[in-house]
Design a protein around this motif. Structure first.
Motif, PDB file in Angstrom:
ATOM      1  N   LEU A 107      -8.288 -91.666 -15.195  1.00 20.63           N
ATOM      2  CA  LEU A 107      -7.474 -91.629 -16.402  1.00 20.63           C
ATOM      3  C   LEU A 107      -6.383 -90.599 -16.181  1.00 20.63           C
ATOM      4  N   VAL A 108      -5.135 -91.061 -16.158  1.00 26.97           N
ATOM      5  CA  VAL A 108      -3.995 -90.140 -16.114  1.00 26.97           C
ATOM      6  C   VAL A 108      -3.501 -89.998 -17.543  1.00 26.97           C
ATOM      7  N   CYS A 109      -3.712 -88.832 -18.102  1.00 25.83           N
ATOM      8  CA  CYS A 109      -3.435 -88.595 -19.517  1.00 25.83           C
ATOM      9  C   CYS A 109      -2.181 -87.738 -19.660  1.00 25.83           C
ATOM     10  N   GLY A 110      -1.217 -88.248 -20.406  1.00 26.31           N
ATOM     11  CA  GLY A 110       0.001 -87.491 -20.629  1.00 26.31           C
ATOM     12  C   GLY A 110      -0.284 -86.156 -21.301  1.00 26.31           C
ATOM     13  N   SER A 111       0.451 -85.145 -20.912  1.00 25.76           N
ATOM     14  CA  SER A 111       0.437 -83.843 -21.563  1.00 25.76           C
ATOM     15  C   SER A 111       1.839 -83.274 -21.363  1.00 25.76           C
ATOM     16  N   VAL A 157      -6.837 -86.663 -15.123  1.00 21.24           N
ATOM     17  CA  VAL A 157      -5.717 -85.812 -14.736  1.00 21.24           C
ATOM     18  C   VAL A 157      -4.784 -85.664 -15.926  1.00 21.24           C
ATOM     19  N   PHE A 158      -4.381 -84.442 -16.212  1.00 20.65           N
ATOM     20  CA  PHE A 158      -3.444 -84.185 -17.303  1.00 20.65           C
ATOM     21  C   PHE A 158      -2.053 -83.949 -16.723  1.00 20.65           C
ATOM     22  N   ALA A 159      -1.159 -84.907 -16.956  1.00 18.64           N
ATOM     23  CA  ALA A 159       0.192 -84.835 -16.406  1.00 18.64           C
ATOM     24  C   ALA A 159       1.057 -83.992 -17.337  1.00 18.64           C
ATOM     25  N   ARG A 160       1.128 -82.693 -17.044  1.00 20.04           N
ATOM     26  CA  ARG A 160       1.917 -81.784 -17.881  1.00 20.04           C
ATOM     27  C   ARG A 160       3.397 -81.912 -17.486  1.00 20.04           C
ATOM     28  N   THR A 161       4.090 -82.715 -18.274  1.00 21.64           N
ATOM     29  CA  THR A 161       5.442 -83.148 -17.927  1.00 21.64           C
ATOM     30  C   THR A 161       6.493 -82.174 -18.433  1.00 21.64           C
ATOM     31  N   GLY A 162       7.514 -81.951 -17.592  1.00 20.87           N
ATOM     32  CA  GLY A 162       8.678 -81.165 -17.987  1.00 20.87           C
ATOM     33  C   GLY A 162       9.755 -82.067 -18.565  1.00 20.87           C
ATOM     34  N   LEU A 163      11.004 -81.612 -18.530  1.00 22.71           N
ATOM     35  CA  LEU A 163      12.130 -82.377 -19.055  1.00 22.71           C
ATOM     36  C   LEU A 163      12.514 -83.444 -18.037  1.00 22.71           C
ATOM     37  N   VAL A 164      12.316 -84.698 -18.397  1.00 22.86           N
ATOM     38  CA  VAL A 164      12.625 -85.801 -17.490  1.00 22.86           C
ATOM     39  C   VAL A 164      14.120 -86.100 -17.558  1.00 22.86           C
ATOM     40  N   VAL A 165      14.777 -86.046 -16.410  1.00 24.30           N
ATOM     41  CA  VAL A 165      16.224 -86.245 -16.366  1.00 24.30           C
ATOM     42  C   VAL A 165      16.525 -87.727 -16.172  1.00 24.30           C
ATOM     43  N   ASP A 211      -3.399 -92.287  -7.304  1.00 21.35           N
ATOM     44  CA  ASP A 211      -3.909 -92.586  -5.966  1.00 21.35           C
ATOM     45  C   ASP A 211      -4.639 -91.430  -5.285  1.00 21.35           C
ATOM     46  N   THR A 212      -4.389 -90.201  -5.721  1.00 17.01           N
ATOM     47  CA  THR A 212      -4.916 -89.034  -5.002  1.00 17.01           C
ATOM     48  C   THR A 212      -6.240 -88.592  -5.606  1.00 17.01           C
ATOM     49  N   GLU A 213      -7.319 -88.940  -4.949  1.00 17.52           N
ATOM     50  CA  GLU A 213      -8.650 -88.711  -5.509  1.00 17.52           C
ATOM     51  C   GLU A 213      -9.007 -87.242  -5.628  1.00 17.52           C
ATOM     52  N   SER A 214      -8.330 -86.376  -4.915  1.00 14.48           N
ATOM     53  CA  SER A 214      -8.642 -84.952  -4.973  1.00 14.48           C
ATOM     54  C   SER A 214      -8.066 -84.271  -6.209  1.00 14.48           C
ATOM     55  N   LEU A 215      -7.186 -84.943  -6.931  1.00 15.71           N
ATOM     56  CA  LEU A 215      -6.534 -84.324  -8.087  1.00 15.71           C
ATOM     57  C   LEU A 215      -7.285 -84.631  -9.377  1.00 15.71           C
ATOM     58  N   SER A 216      -7.526 -83.590 -10.145  1.00 15.95           N
ATOM     59  CA  SER A 216      -8.072 -83.735 -11.491  1.00 15.95           C
ATOM     60  C   SER A 216      -7.670 -82.502 -12.292  1.00 15.95           C
ATOM     61  N   GLY A 217      -7.822 -82.595 -13.625  1.00 11.57           N
ATOM     62  CA  GLY A 217      -7.399 -81.489 -14.470  1.00 11.57           C
ATOM     63  C   GLY A 217      -5.883 -81.440 -14.594  1.00 11.57           C
ATOM     64  N   PRO A 218      -5.325 -80.293 -14.993  1.00 16.57           N
ATOM     65  CA  PRO A 218      -3.887 -80.212 -15.225  1.00 16.57           C
ATOM     66  C   PRO A 218      -3.072 -80.236 -13.943  1.00 16.57           C
ATOM     67  N   VAL A 219      -1.968 -80.995 -13.980  1.00 22.74           N
ATOM     68  CA  VAL A 219      -1.010 -81.039 -12.880  1.00 22.74           C
ATOM     69  C   VAL A 219       0.383 -80.997 -13.490  1.00 22.74           C
ATOM     70  N   ASN A 220       1.180 -80.004 -13.108  1.00 23.54           N
ATOM     71  CA  ASN A 220       2.532 -79.881 -13.633  1.00 23.54           C
ATOM     72  C   ASN A 220       3.467 -80.875 -12.959  1.00 23.54           C
ATOM     73  N   LEU A 221       4.132 -81.692 -13.767  1.00 29.30           N
ATOM     74  CA  LEU A 221       5.120 -82.631 -13.256  1.00 29.30           C
ATOM     75  C   LEU A 221       6.507 -82.056 -13.535  1.00 29.30           C
ATOM     76  N   PRO A 272       5.175 -76.603  -9.905  1.00 29.82           N
ATOM     77  CA  PRO A 272       4.247 -77.717  -9.654  1.00 29.82           C
ATOM     78  C   PRO A 272       3.300 -77.442  -8.484  1.00 29.82           C
ATOM     79  N   ARG A 273       2.501 -76.414  -8.596  1.00 31.69           N
ATOM     80  CA  ARG A 273       1.676 -75.996  -7.459  1.00 31.69           C
ATOM     81  C   ARG A 273       0.711 -77.092  -7.016  1.00 31.69           C
ATOM     82  N   GLN A 274       0.039 -77.717  -7.970  1.00 30.58           N
ATOM     83  CA  GLN A 274      -0.945 -78.742  -7.611  1.00 30.58           C
ATOM     84  C   GLN A 274      -0.289 -79.929  -6.916  1.00 30.58           C
TER      85      GLN A 274
END
Length: 297
Positions: A107-111, A157-165, A211-221, A272-274
């Motif tokens: 589940l990729v959940c918008g944040s 995964v929580f996709a913590r999104t910035g300002l999308v240009v 696609d990346t199975e190692s990623l979970s929790g918050p990820v800064n986009l 976006p460290r993660q």
């Protein structure tokens, strides 16, 4: 892969669905009406209802739905809409996935980077705690609402999104016409950091999260090089070859926007460290290349 998407008619959802289908994936769109095709699933986030049968066989769910933060002045009623559209919708999705005999793998959940609040000049990554105020509190509840899916073993995964240009919508969809007309300028002091990301990179990052199975929790986009509003203003003027003399003072923004001005004038220097540590490569890491990409599209 069979992938379900909420918010599929929004700026980001439309681009994501187009990208997935172009690569041969089967996309199931969640719609707030009776489903009319096999590629639609009925849901009602306010009533916390999802047609669970329609999600059978989905290997991934991308949850992007939510009322626009900048669409209206922040009245008490609209603040409730912002919160409920995210928290209730996420809870409905998470509880439905948890109830399935064969839930999806991810589940990729918008944040949003609003989670961090105003960070000033301090750079933050995914380990930073939540900030203070309305948006951070919404983001905390938003992410917590996904707990049923996490507890059911769904990689979340929580996709913590910035300002999308993007030229066609969002904050930049409003900025481009102003700057083209020679009416652009810095907002407030201009010293506040804007953590942005190119639309191309944002869609690529969402697919990377799937696609990346190692990623979970918050990820800064966000792009790896946050810039100040003053730097954005200069870049816009430079690329569009227009003057940028019409600065908007902070008191005027507060008068026009009300509480929303806190978000506009706030500074968020988010890294976006993660994403970078998981091997993601940005096509447009700098502001000039990002703006050029938006103007080309």
């Amino acid at each position: 892969m069979r992938i379900a998407v909420t918010g599929s008619t929004g700026l980001i959802g439309t681009a994501l669905v187009r990208s997935l289908r172009a690569d041969g994936h089967q996309v199931v769109r969640l719609v707030r009406r009776a489903a009319s095709t096999r590629e639609e699933v009925t849901w009602d986030p306010k009533r916390q209802y999802v047609d669970a049968d329609g999600l059978a066989g989905c290997e991934a769910v991308v949850h992007l739905a939510g009322a626009g933060v900048g669409d209206h002045r922040w009245t008490a009623t609209y603040k409730k809409e912002i919160r409920d559209s995210r928290v209730l919708g996420t809870a409905a999705i998470a509880e439905t996935l948890a109830s399935l005999d064969a839930p999806p793998k991810v589940l990729v959940c918008g944040s949003a980077i609003g989670f961090y609040g105003d960070t000033g000049e301090r750079a933050v990554d995914e380990e930073a705690p939540p900030g203070d105020g309305f948006l951070p509190s919404v983001c905390v509840e938003w992410e917590e609402a996904a707990a049923p899916a996490q507890e059911a073993g769904v990689r979340t995964v929580f996709a913590r999104t910035g300002l999308v240009v993007a030229r066609e919508g969002g904050a930049w969809g409003r900025l481009f016409p102003l700057f083209r007309a020679g009416l652009g300028g810095r907002l407030g002091s201009g010293r506040q950091y804007w953590s942005y990301i190119a639309m191309h990179d944002h869609i690529a990052a969402l697919r990377h999260l799937i696609d990346t199975e190692s990623l979970s929790g918050p990820v800064n986009l966000t792009a790896p090089q946050p810039v100040t509003n003053r730097e954005v203003t200069a870049a816009m003027g430079r690329l569009l070859k227009r003057p940028t003399l019409f600065a908007v003072p902070a008191p005027a923004l507060r008068l026009v926007l009300g509480e929303l001005s806190v978000d506009v004038l706030g500074s968020q220097r988010v890294l976006p460290r993660q994403l970078e540590e998981s091997g993601f490569s940005f096509a447009f890491p700098g502001i000039d290349d990002t703006l050029r990409a938006a103007l080309r599209n």
